[in-house]
Write an enzyme that holds these catalytic residues in place. Structure first.
Site, short mmCIF file in Angstrom:
data_model
loop_
_atom_site.label_atom_id
_atom_site.label_comp_id
_atom_site.label_asym_id
_atom_site.label_seq_id
_atom_site.Cartn_x
_atom_site.Cartn_y
_atom_site.Cartn_z
CG HIS A 111 -2.72 1.42 -5.40
ND1 HIS A 111 -3.77 0.86 -4.92
CD2 HIS A 111 -1.71 0.61 -4.89
CE1 HIS A 111 -3.44 -0.36 -4.78
NE2 HIS A 111 -2.15 -0.60 -4.75
CG ASP A 141 -7.13 1.51 -5.59
OD1 ASP A 141 -6.53 2.09 -6.42
OD2 ASP A 141 -6.46 0.41 -4.78
CB SER A 214 -1.51 -3.46 -5.51
OG SER A 214 -1.54 -3.38 -4.10
#
Length: 473
Positions: A111, A141, A214
């Protein structure tokens, strides 16, 4: 006195190296881990350029022109939609990544890079590099990107399987664009599932993880990478106690596959299930008493036709309790084990059938129901999984070839209303007999100016359908 000094020195060295006994409950020195991690964690700038997209919009004035039978006012008809071109704004975002080799391979979250036209990587010493995407995997992911550099600082990959609950870890990343931020905490849980889509077997930690973390590193006290920070659990959008990282046991396999094949070779049992304790709780809530012979494991809700599980004799109501002798107490543990396997590999499944313990050797398959290598995932744009139709389907429908949609995710086919079970027979007038045929058709369409796909096919009922759409929208 000298022996006391020697003992104190040995104590300090052991502490700084992260080798202190688990029985020690004093302060923990994480400076060694931070020194190793900070230079290897990078800032990733994401840019998605402005684009012209064609969208369908309902004409708000169509009801006023019902009297215009000849279309003088350009009215397409009551309630119908018009296609219009709109300019999307330029988008910028940022995240983190971890250098895992001196020649510039970087692991981050899918992402963080999904949809990017430009990626810029900035190291802790402010060196900047443009980056290219090697491969991505939405299911875990994870993404692998590459910069052209030499002798770059990198993190040694550790074994997340060896992590213990309560063990100290640090999270390194760039939250809120605050570069090279280090937070510390402990491993709160392992094999944690948040019951969303995809493979989930997270390391849960109370080291603070915020937006921008992230793709950053979760590092043990020995300075080894043990996880890729993926998400936080919060009702406010900011850190509120727990963060989640993808373990290196899953990351290693994904990285290896992306390097070799461009897409992940995912092996499945072709079953649907849930944690035994969740199933028992659900049945109790309905007033039902359940005795499965265990309170741990994976309860099988359904076995897919033609899959590896069915061929091995697994049935609805069975409970998987071990794979290759390794205990399985919940679905997340089963997913983590299978995430390290490839189609064609054999595993020994230990399960309970009506409380009787059984063992079967199972040959794992891919999503298409075979053991072939899945090639580069250009089909991701379609957002679905496919397999060649069976001989029985050919007889039932009176056709000689086709590709069945076995699963629909987010993507073009879902946008067009196609569902699981639909059989694609032709794409741009070319017959679809194999997955390679579809792969080639999408590649050819993608390289054309219009990038238009026309699909002909039918539902299991025999009802035919014909659709067209642009891959550029």
């Amino acid at each position: 006195m000298q022996s006391m000094k020697t003992a104190a020195l040995a104590f300090a060295l052991a502490l700084s190296a992260g080798t202190m006994s688990a029985d020690y409950d004093g302060p923990v020195d994480l400076t060694y881990a931070a020194e190793k991690a900070v230079p290897a964690v990078v800032h990733i700038k994401y840019v998605q350029n402005s684009k012209v997209r064609t969208v369908e919009m309902e004409d708000p004035f169509s009801d006023f022109f019902d009297f215009d039978p000849f279309g003088f006012f350009g009215n397409p008809g009551n309630g119908q939609k018009q296609q219009r071109k709109v300019q999307t704004p330029k988008r910028e975002a940022s995240g983190s990544g971890v250098i895992i080799s001196a020649d510039g391979y970087i692991v981050t979250n899918n992402h963080v890079v999904d949809g990017a036209d430009e990626l810029t990587v900035t190291l802790n010493d402010n060196r900047e590099y443009p980056a290219r995407i090697i491969g991505t995997d939405k299911t875990t992911d994870l993404a692998l990107i590459k910069v052209d550099g030499k002798n770059l600082p990198f993190l040694v990959v550790g074994d997340s399987e060896k992590l213990k609950i309560g063990e100290w870890v640090i999270a390194v990343g760039n939250p809120f664009n605050l570069n090279s931020t280090v937070t510390a905490g402990i491993v709160s849980a392992k094999a944690r599932s948040l019951y969303a889509n995809g493979v989930e077997s997270f390391i849960q930690t109370d080291a603070a993880i915020n937006q921008g973390n992230s793709g950053g590193a979760l590092v043990n006290s020995q300075g080894e990478l043990v996880g890729i920070n993926a998400m936080l659990y919060s009702q406010t959008g900011s850190y509120s106690g727990y963060g989640f990282a993808i373990p290196t046991t899953i990351m290693n396999k994904v990285v290896d596959d992306l390097k070799k094949y461009g897409t992940v070779q995912r092996a499945i049992l072709a079953i649907r299930g849930q944690d035994v304790h969740r199933y028992i709780d659900e049945q109790k809530a309905k007033g039902e008493e359940v005795d499965l012979g265990t309170n741990e494991g994976v309860y099988i809700n359904d076995v897919e036709e033609g899959g590896a599980g069915e061929e091995a004799g697994l049935e609805k109501g069975d409970v998987i309790i071990a794979i290759d002798g390794k205990k399985v107490t919940k679905m997340a543990e089963l997913q983590e084990i299978l995430a390290n396997k490839r189609p064609g590999e054999k595993v020994k499944v230990t399960y309970l059938h009506k409380k009787a313990k059984k063992e079967k050797t199972v040959t794992l398959k891919n999503m298409q129901g075979n053991t072939d290598v899945v090639k580069n995932a250009d089909l991701d744009v379609l957002g679905a999984n496919f397999r060649e139709i069976t001989e029985e389907q050919k007889k039932q429908l009176g056709i000689s070839y086709g590709l069945e949609i076995t699963k629909v995710n987010k993507g073009k086919l879902a946008d067009e209303g196609l569902t699981k079970g639909f059989i694609i027979q032709k794409v741009n007038e070319e017959p679809m007999r194999t997955i390679d045929d579809l792969q080639n058709a999408v590649k050819e369409a993608s390289s054309s100016k219009d990038a238009v796909i026309y699909i002909q096919g039918l539902y299991p009922t025999g009802k035919k359908k014909y659709i067209g759409f642009s891959l550029n929208d």
